[in-house]
Scaffold this motif. Structure first.
Motif, PDB file in Angstrom:
ATOM      1  N   ASP A 136     -14.816   1.831   8.619  1.00  0.00           N
ATOM      2  CA  ASP A 136     -15.752   0.715   8.756  1.00  0.00           C
ATOM      3  C   ASP A 136     -16.907   1.109   9.665  1.00  0.00           C
ATOM      4  OD1 ASP A 136     -14.209  -0.905   7.157  1.00  0.00           O
ATOM      5  OD2 ASP A 136     -13.119  -1.798   8.832  1.00  0.00           O
ATOM      6  N   GLU A 137     -18.081   0.634   9.302  1.00  0.00           N
ATOM      7  CA  GLU A 137     -19.261   0.873  10.120  1.00  0.00           C
ATOM      8  C   GLU A 137     -19.867  -0.472  10.482  1.00  0.00           C
ATOM      9  OE1 GLU A 137     -21.509   3.411   7.514  1.00  0.00           O
ATOM     10  OE2 GLU A 137     -20.701   5.210   8.470  1.00  0.00           O
ATOM     11  N   TYR A 138     -20.384  -0.555  11.710  1.00  0.00           N
ATOM     12  CA  TYR A 138     -20.919  -1.808  12.224  1.00  0.00           C
ATOM     13  C   TYR A 138     -22.352  -1.588  12.683  1.00  0.00           C
ATOM     14  CZ  TYR A 138     -15.916  -2.724  12.467  1.00  0.00           C
ATOM     15  OH  TYR A 138     -14.599  -2.865  12.164  1.00  0.00           O
ATOM     16  N   LYS A 139     -23.164  -2.613  12.522  1.00  0.00           N
ATOM     17  CA  LYS A 139     -24.542  -2.569  13.002  1.00  0.00           C
ATOM     18  C   LYS A 139     -24.569  -3.053  14.445  1.00  0.00           C
ATOM     19  CE  LYS A 139     -26.720  -2.977   8.528  1.00  0.00           C
ATOM     20  NZ  LYS A 139     -27.640  -3.706   7.684  1.00  0.00           N
ATOM     21  N   ILE A 140     -25.657  -2.757  15.118  1.00  0.00           N
ATOM     22  CA  ILE A 140     -25.769  -3.036  16.548  1.00  0.00           C
ATOM     23  C   ILE A 140     -25.611  -4.528  16.859  1.00  0.00           C
ATOM     24  CG2 ILE A 140     -28.289  -3.224  16.628  1.00  0.00           C
ATOM     25  CD1 ILE A 140     -28.083  -1.589  19.324  1.00  0.00           C
ATOM     26  N   ASP A 141     -26.065  -5.415  15.955  1.00  0.00           N
ATOM     27  CA  ASP A 141     -25.895  -6.858  16.180  1.00  0.00           C
ATOM     28  C   ASP A 141     -24.421  -7.224  16.288  1.00  0.00           C
ATOM     29  OD1 ASP A 141     -28.620  -7.594  16.166  1.00  0.00           O
ATOM     30  OD2 ASP A 141     -28.656  -7.619  13.978  1.00  0.00           O
ATOM     31  N   ASP A 142     -23.616  -6.666  15.371  1.00  0.00           N
ATOM     32  CA  ASP A 142     -22.178  -6.953  15.368  1.00  0.00           C
ATOM     33  C   ASP A 142     -21.507  -6.403  16.622  1.00  0.00           C
ATOM     34  OD1 ASP A 142     -22.461  -8.034  12.746  1.00  0.00           O
ATOM     35  OD2 ASP A 142     -22.305  -6.002  11.908  1.00  0.00           O
ATOM     36  N   VAL A 143     -21.898  -5.205  17.009  1.00  0.00           N
ATOM     37  CA  VAL A 143     -21.314  -4.559  18.186  1.00  0.00           C
ATOM     38  C   VAL A 143     -21.667  -5.340  19.451  1.00  0.00           C
ATOM     39  CG1 VAL A 143     -21.313  -2.457  19.580  1.00  0.00           C
ATOM     40  CG2 VAL A 143     -21.342  -2.294  17.084  1.00  0.00           C
ATOM     41  N   ALA A 144     -22.928  -5.724  19.549  1.00  0.00           N
ATOM     42  CA  ALA A 144     -23.377  -6.478  20.732  1.00  0.00           C
ATOM     43  C   ALA A 144     -22.601  -7.780  20.856  1.00  0.00           C
ATOM     44  CB  ALA A 144     -24.877  -6.745  20.631  1.00  0.00           C
ATOM     45  N   ARG A 145     -22.447  -8.475  19.759  1.00  0.00           N
ATOM     46  CA  ARG A 145     -21.735  -9.759  19.769  1.00  0.00           C
ATOM     47  C   ARG A 145     -20.274  -9.562  20.177  1.00  0.00           C
ATOM     48  NH1 ARG A 145     -24.066 -11.601  15.801  1.00  0.00           N
ATOM     49  NH2 ARG A 145     -22.981 -10.456  14.184  1.00  0.00           N
ATOM     50  N   GLU A 146     -19.618  -8.560  19.600  1.00  0.00           N
ATOM     51  CA  GLU A 146     -18.199  -8.345  19.904  1.00  0.00           C
ATOM     52  C   GLU A 146     -17.964  -7.880  21.342  1.00  0.00           C
ATOM     53  OE1 GLU A 146     -14.305  -5.897  18.303  1.00  0.00           O
ATOM     54  OE2 GLU A 146     -15.946  -6.283  16.909  1.00  0.00           O
TER      55      GLU A 146
ATOM     56  N   GLU B  97     -14.066   2.822  17.026  1.00  0.00           N
ATOM     57  CA  GLU B  97     -13.874   3.605  18.253  1.00  0.00           C
ATOM     58  C   GLU B  97     -15.064   3.408  19.199  1.00  0.00           C
ATOM     59  OE1 GLU B  97     -14.041   8.209  18.754  1.00  0.00           O
ATOM     60  OE2 GLU B  97     -11.960   7.686  18.257  1.00  0.00           O
ATOM     61  N   ASP B  98     -16.278   3.359  18.651  1.00  0.00           N
ATOM     62  CA  ASP B  98     -17.465   3.101  19.481  1.00  0.00           C
ATOM     63  C   ASP B  98     -17.362   1.741  20.160  1.00  0.00           C
ATOM     64  OD1 ASP B  98     -18.736   5.506  18.767  1.00  0.00           O
ATOM     65  OD2 ASP B  98     -19.732   4.581  17.040  1.00  0.00           O
ATOM     66  N   ILE B  99     -16.921   0.749  19.415  1.00  0.00           N
ATOM     67  CA  ILE B  99     -16.786  -0.602  19.969  1.00  0.00           C
ATOM     68  C   ILE B  99     -15.760  -0.613  21.098  1.00  0.00           C
ATOM     69  CG2 ILE B  99     -16.005  -2.954  19.448  1.00  0.00           C
ATOM     70  CD1 ILE B  99     -17.265  -2.558  16.627  1.00  0.00           C
ATOM     71  N   GLU B 100     -14.638   0.043  20.910  1.00  0.00           N
ATOM     72  CA  GLU B 100     -13.611   0.091  21.949  1.00  0.00           C
ATOM     73  C   GLU B 100     -14.130   0.821  23.186  1.00  0.00           C
ATOM     74  OE1 GLU B 100     -10.932  -1.764  21.809  1.00  0.00           O
ATOM     75  OE2 GLU B 100     -11.641  -2.372  19.821  1.00  0.00           O
ATOM     76  N   TYR B 101     -14.920   1.854  22.989  1.00  0.00           N
ATOM     77  CA  TYR B 101     -15.503   2.587  24.107  1.00  0.00           C
ATOM     78  C   TYR B 101     -16.470   1.694  24.885  1.00  0.00           C
ATOM     79  CZ  TYR B 101     -17.243   6.720  26.593  1.00  0.00           C
ATOM     80  OH  TYR B 101     -17.567   7.634  27.560  1.00  0.00           O
ATOM     81  N   LEU B 102     -17.288   0.939  24.167  1.00  0.00           N
ATOM     82  CA  LEU B 102     -18.205   0.008  24.835  1.00  0.00           C
ATOM     83  C   LEU B 102     -17.432  -1.062  25.598  1.00  0.00           C
ATOM     84  CD1 LEU B 102     -21.112  -0.423  22.281  1.00  0.00           C
ATOM     85  CD2 LEU B 102     -21.327   0.279  24.668  1.00  0.00           C
TER      86      LEU B 102
END
Length: 148
Positions: A2-12, A45-50
């Motif tokens: 799965d790939e996420y855009k920055i809007d989704d990552v920021a919100r999560e 993995e990027d989201i979990e790191y953030l």
């Protein structure tokens, strides 16, 4: 994957897009892959790191400098952990385990230092609270003895 855009990552993660870009710019967070159109594409993995970054800043109160140090040790530990299983020599494995232990000790020491500082601050606030409560009690006693 799965790939996420920055809007989704920021919100999560509870961050702004600007903050995420800033973390990339200063090297706290690695620059993600991009689509052919140049859009940042993040992984789980990027989201979990953030989220780990957010926790270190919010819960532990790390400055950006402390954060960079904390994450570099964490990243190095992760890399050593991954390469450990590829090693065939017992001597190399032992050396790798020792190095991983030293890195974890470094992170623990950072946390101990932060906790010690927090305890000191807590003690100072508690002492101030006690003095203030004593002052209020004395103030009320004087007021009662004067008949308001």
């Amino acid at each position: 994957m799965d790939e996420y855009k920055i809007d989704d990552v920021a919100r999560e993660c509870g961050l702004t897009k600007r903050t995420i870009r800033y973390y990339e710019e200063i090297g706290v967070f690695p620059t993600p892959e991009r689509s052919e159109g140049g859009t940042r594409l993040y992984t789980r993995e990027d989201i979990e790191y953030l989220k780990k970054i957010v926790n270190a800043k919010e819960i532990l109160g790390f400055s950006l400098q402390e954060l960079v140090s904390y994450l570099s040790v964490s990243d190095a530990y992760k890399l050593h952990h991954q390469t450990y299983h590829d090693m065939t020599s017992r001597a190399h494995r032992r050396q790798q385990l020792t190095h991983m232990s030293e890195m974890l000790e470094e992170q623990l020491q950072m946390l101990r230092t932060k906790v010690d500082k927090m305890r000191l601050m807590q003690q100072e606030l508690e002492q101030t609270q006690t003095r203030l409560d004593d002052f209020i009690r004395k103030f009320d006693e004087e007021t009662d003895s004067r008949g308001s």
